[in-house]
Structure formats: C-alpha cells, structure tokens
Design an enzyme around this catalytic site. Structure first.
Site, PDB file in Angstrom:
ATOM      1  N   GLY A 123      52.049  78.960  75.703  1.00 13.32           N
ATOM      2  CA  GLY A 123      52.962  78.950  77.907  1.00 13.32           C
ATOM      3  C   GLY A 123      52.660  79.504  78.211  1.00 13.32           C
ATOM      4  O   GLY A 123      52.786  80.787  78.487  1.00 13.32           O
ATOM      5  N   ASN A 124      52.898  79.110  79.293  1.00 11.46           N
ATOM      6  CA  ASN A 124      53.195  79.996  80.434  1.00 11.46           C
ATOM      7  C   ASN A 124      54.081  79.355  81.458  1.00 11.46           C
ATOM      8  O   ASN A 124      54.372  78.071  81.817  1.00 11.46           O
ATOM      9  CB  ASN A 124      51.562  79.904  81.468  1.00 11.46           C
ATOM     10  CG  ASN A 124      51.180  78.769  80.930  1.00 11.46           C
ATOM     11  OD1 ASN A 124      51.330  77.875  81.994  1.00 11.46           O
ATOM     12  ND2 ASN A 124      50.603  78.831  80.492  1.00 11.46           N
TER      13      ASN A 124
ATOM     14  N   SER B 169      47.875  86.677  80.792  1.00 11.13           N
ATOM     15  CA  SER B 169      47.208  85.712  80.244  1.00 11.13           C
ATOM     16  C   SER B 169      47.170  86.272  78.710  1.00 11.13           C
ATOM     17  O   SER B 169      47.120  87.608  78.396  1.00 11.13           O
ATOM     18  CB  SER B 169      46.038  85.141  80.153  1.00 11.13           C
ATOM     19  OG  SER B 169      45.472  84.679  79.189  1.00 11.13           O
TER      20      SER B 169
ATOM     21  N   SER C 124      47.861  83.790  83.260  1.00 11.84           N
ATOM     22  CA  SER C 124      47.377  82.598  82.436  1.00 11.84           C
ATOM     23  C   SER C 124      45.999  82.364  82.648  1.00 11.84           C
ATOM     24  O   SER C 124      45.814  81.490  83.896  1.00 11.84           O
ATOM     25  CB  SER C 124      48.512  81.659  82.336  1.00 11.84           C
ATOM     26  OG  SER C 124      48.706  80.880  81.742  1.00 11.84           O
ATOM     27  N   SER C 125      45.511  81.981  81.369  1.00 11.09           N
ATOM     28  CA  SER C 125      44.761  80.439  81.692  1.00 11.09           C
ATOM     29  C   SER C 125      44.711  79.581  82.352  1.00 11.09           C
ATOM     30  O   SER C 125      43.950  78.950  82.737  1.00 11.09           O
ATOM     31  CB  SER C 125      43.875  80.266  79.919  1.00 11.09           C
ATOM     32  OG  SER C 125      45.091  80.247  78.970  1.00 11.09           O
ATOM     33  N   ASP C 126      46.155  79.121  82.297  1.00 10.87           N
ATOM     34  CA  ASP C 126      46.180  77.917  82.889  1.00 10.87           C
ATOM     35  C   ASP C 126      46.781  77.798  84.374  1.00 10.87           C
ATOM     36  O   ASP C 126      47.695  76.848  84.858  1.00 10.87           O
ATOM     37  CB  ASP C 126      47.923  77.133  82.183  1.00 10.87           C
ATOM     38  CG  ASP C 126      47.428  76.550  80.869  1.00 10.87           C
ATOM     39  OD1 ASP C 126      48.534  77.326  80.154  1.00 10.87           O
ATOM     40  OD2 ASP C 126      46.521  75.681  81.393  1.00 10.87           O
TER      41      ASP C 126
ATOM     42  N   HIS D 152      53.568  74.069  74.879  1.00  6.46           N
ATOM     43  CA  HIS D 152      52.689  73.222  73.718  1.00  6.46           C
ATOM     44  C   HIS D 152      54.496  72.479  72.624  1.00  6.46           C
ATOM     45  O   HIS D 152      53.919  72.283  71.175  1.00  6.46           O
ATOM     46  CB  HIS D 152      51.889  73.118  72.610  1.00  6.46           C
ATOM     47  CG  HIS D 152      50.640  73.841  73.581  1.00  6.46           C
ATOM     48  ND1 HIS D 152      49.111  74.096  72.733  1.00  6.46           N
ATOM     49  CD2 HIS D 152      50.621  73.886  75.183  1.00  6.46           C
ATOM     50  CE1 HIS D 152      48.573  74.689  73.695  1.00  6.46           C
ATOM     51  NE2 HIS D 152      49.372  73.954  74.938  1.00  6.46           N
TER      52      HIS D 152
ATOM     53  N   HIS E  98      46.912  66.996  75.176  1.00  7.09           N
ATOM     54  CA  HIS E  98      47.652  68.925  75.591  1.00  7.09           C
ATOM     55  C   HIS E  98      48.602  69.003  75.458  1.00  7.09           C
ATOM     56  O   HIS E  98      49.509  69.560  74.211  1.00  7.09           O
ATOM     57  CB  HIS E  98      46.975  69.342  76.765  1.00  7.09           C
ATOM     58  CG  HIS E  98      46.761  70.435  77.271  1.00  7.09           C
ATOM     59  ND1 HIS E  98      46.427  70.685  78.613  1.00  7.09           N
ATOM     60  CD2 HIS E  98      47.791  71.586  76.314  1.00  7.09           C
ATOM     61  CE1 HIS E  98      46.760  71.897  78.048  1.00  7.09           C
ATOM     62  NE2 HIS E  98      47.049  72.641  76.884  1.00  7.09           N
TER      63      HIS E  98
END
Ligand SMILES: O=C(CO)[C@@H](O)[C@H](O)COP(=O)(O)O
Length: 234
Positions: free
Chosen positions: A27-28, A44, A73-75, A96, A168
């Site tokens: 999460g982020n 991240s 973050s990767s998102d 998630h 996802h």
C-alpha cells in the site's frame, strides 16, 4: 507548506496498518499541493514503522523527483495519472485490503446494497476492465491510472471516491490524504458487508434510487450533479 504536506502524508500512511488495511510494506498514500503541483508520496518498500518525514519523495506531475533520497512508491505513476485527470482530489491511497481485493480479483463491482454504502458512494463501486497484455508490458503503472480514468468517463470521482482495479486492488481518493484513507476504510467495510449480504441472500437488490439520493445528498449536499433521479425530486 511542503513540510505540512509531508506530515499529512506520513500520518495518513501510518493509518493504513493501524486500520488493518495493509501488512508489511503493502500500500501507499500520497497528497498534492494544487498551488505548486508538487506530490508527496510514500517511499517504496519502507516498513511503516520506519517511515520518517525526511524519507518522503517529492515529485512534480510529470514524475520528476524534486526532493528525497529514497525511491517513490512503485505505484507513483498511477497516482500521478489520477491527480492529472481528477482536479478535485487532494489525496490518494492504494492498498490490497482483503475484502476490496476479493471483489477486484473477481472482477465484480460492489453494488449499493444498503444505506451505509449510499452515505459515501453515489452508486456502485466500479471495477476497471482488465489491462491488455500490451498495457501490462508497457508502462503498467501509468496504464493502471489510465484504465481508472477510463472507468470514470461518465462518473464523477467526487461522488464515487474509489475504484477496484481488476485483478489488483482498490484505489481511493479524497480532498486530502486523511479523507482518502477514511474512504478506503469505509470501502473495505462496505466490501465485506456486501459480500456477506449476497452470501445470505442472493436476492439482495441494489437500493431504491430515492433512498440512495436521500442518503448521499444529505451528507454531500445537493449542489453536485447526481443524475436524473435527483432532478425528478426537485
Ligand atoms: O500494488 C502494489 C504491488 O502490487 C504496491 O502497493 C506494493 O504493495 C507497495 O509498493 P510500494 O509503495 O512500497 O512501492
């Protein structure tokens, strides 16, 4: 100003494990200063208990890093696409969380089965289409943002502050990072209630549109466009 935004984003990120929306570093949360267009986002892969103010990367809307040693973050590119497409939002959260992720993995929208849902989401909580192989291979995170924006082409994100990305998980947003996390907690609760409602009764139907209007409007005011039903009421 930027320090206040970092503080807001730190506090909102720490809410995620507190509210059981995430485990480990999943999460982020991010937030944007609309005056400068600068975005602060969770770094991240950093455990929540180790997060410090100085760790938070600051980026512009094109993804250029302005400040911060750690990787964002990767998102991040997903967050940035949403900030560009939804001018009314100030904070975004991705998790998630299990119940929303169950609906996202099933590729099913969450129907409005009760007034609890109607108090916060004006209609079903939508699920995106699946990304194509091409969209996954090339610019996956940016395309995840694009498919969310596509899902909202006929929806007002201020009236439905969340979405399920097919296969996802959930993304939520709000006026700021705290409100985004509040919407994430509520959507996770509504997802669990909807699952058990449908398990208990396959005949459970979506709420009557007048009841949906009554509950959503009394909390969110009657100024925004809410569709034909509300116009009929006037
Ligand atoms: O959606 C995902 C991975 O599928 C991410 O939410 C990770 O769970 C957290 O990544 P970072 O924000 O730490 O890069």
């Amino acid at each position: 100003m930027l320090e206040d935004l970092k503080k807001q984003v730190l506090e909102a990120n720490l809410e995620l494990p507190k509210r059981n929306l995430v485990i480990y570093t999943w999460g982020n949360v991010s937030a944007i200063d609309r005056k400068t267009g600068l975005v602060v986002i969770k770094p991240s892969g950093v455990p929540y208990e180790d997060l410090k103010l100085e760790d938070f990367p600051v980026l512009d809307l094109e993804g250029n890093k302005i400040e911060g040693k750690l990787n964002p973050s990767s998102d991040t590119l997903t967050h940035l696409e949403l900030y560009k497409a939804f001018p009314g939002i100030g904070g975004i959260v991705h998790t998630h969380s299990p119940w929303c992720t169950i609906w996202a993995q099933a590729g099913k929208p969450i129907p409005v089965l009760g007034t609890t849902h109607a108090d916060y989401f004006y209609g079903e909580i939508p699920v995106t289409r699946k990304l194509t192989a091409q969209e996954i291979v090339n610019e996956y995170e940016k395309n995840t943002g694009n498919v969310i924006v596509e899902t909202f082409k006929n929806l007002d994100p201020n009236n439905v502050p969340g979405v399920l990305v097919s296969g996802h998980g959930p993304f939520n947003w709000g006026e700021n990072a705290h409100q985004a996390v509040e919407n994430a907690v509520i959507m996770e609760t509504v997802a669990r209630m909807a699952y058990y409602t449908q398990t208990l009764s396959r005949e459970a139907n979506p709420l009557d549109s007048h009841l949906l209007d009554k509950h959503f409007l009394r909390k969110h005011g009657a100024n925004a466009y809410y569709g034909q039903n509300t116009k009929e009421q006037k």
